[in-house]
Design a protein around this motif. Structure first.
Motif, short mmCIF file in Angstrom:
data_model
loop_
_atom_site.label_atom_id
_atom_site.label_comp_id
_atom_site.label_asym_id
_atom_site.label_seq_id
_atom_site.Cartn_x
_atom_site.Cartn_y
_atom_site.Cartn_z
N ASN A 1 2.81 1.46 -3.29
CA ASN A 1 2.00 2.05 -4.46
C ASN A 1 1.71 3.39 -4.31
O ASN A 1 1.59 4.13 -5.10
CB ASN A 1 0.80 0.92 -4.40
N ASP A 2 1.33 3.74 -3.06
CA ASP A 2 0.65 5.09 -2.91
C ASP A 2 2.01 6.08 -3.24
O ASP A 2 1.87 7.24 -4.00
CB ASP A 2 0.46 5.49 -1.36
N LYS B 1 0.75 -1.07 0.05
CA LYS B 1 -0.11 0.08 0.02
C LYS B 1 0.87 1.59 0.05
O LYS B 1 0.71 1.97 -0.75
CB LYS B 1 -0.95 -0.03 1.15
#
Length: 182
Positions: free
Chosen positions: A145-146, A142
């Motif tokens: 990817n952010d 997460k």
């Protein structure tokens, strides 16, 4: 039609063709007895290149302790690292980052109920790097990817991965490279 053609249409035909060729090759090897021979006669080991040492003391230490990098391997390096520093992992990384990267504003945040840390490196109000320090049992995707979507460099360290010592020089070198200064 093959499996990949069924799934991906025309674009899967190339994969089906390659797969078919591999099956044919494997069948030819079995027919020639090459596969069966390899089961009874183990392949000769491939020799790794001999490491280069600056002096005989360094070579002797390597032979006694076994193969290791500067921050990984079965034996703890003598250099300051996460495990011999006497600090909790959160304090160790905070110390290394603030000492080595004093020209950056470094914000830290406990995440995942205290089981991970995020360090955000900024300069001139612009985020330059996010470093995640996590357990090997964590799912790191997460935050990574952010950061990718936002165009921010991302780096992670594991604080509980057996044999990964996070030596001070290793942490500084990797972090510098991610910041584009090393």
């Amino acid at each position: 039609m093959g499996l990949f053609s069924n799934l991906f249409g025309d674009s899967g035909k190339d994969i089906d063709n390659a797969f078919s060729k591999m099956k044919n090759l494997a069948g030819d090897l079995i027919d020639d007895g090459q596969i069966n021979q390899s089961k009874t006669q183990p392949a000769a080991p491939v020799a790794a290149p001999a490491p280069q040492y600056n002096n005989s003391t360094q070579a002797q230490a390597f032979e006694e302790e076994g193969p290791s990098g500067d921050s990984w391997g079965p034996n703890m390096p003598a250099e300051e690292n996460q495990f011999n520093s006497g600090l909790k992992y959160q304090d160790y990384f905070t110390k290394v980052f603030t000492e080595a990267f004093s020209s950056y504003q470094i914000d830290k945040e406990d995440v995942r109920d205290g089981s991970a840390m995020l360090f955000t490196f900024s300069q001139g109000g612009v985020k330059k790097l996010v470093v995640e320090v996590i357990s090997q049992r964590s799912s790191p995707y997460k935050v990574r990817n952010d950061c990718s979507r936002q165009g921010i460099a991302y780096l992670r360290y594991y604080y509980d991965y057996d044999g990964w010592w996070n030596t001070k020089s290793y942490v500084i070198r990797r972090t510098s490279k991610a910041l584009g200064i090393g």
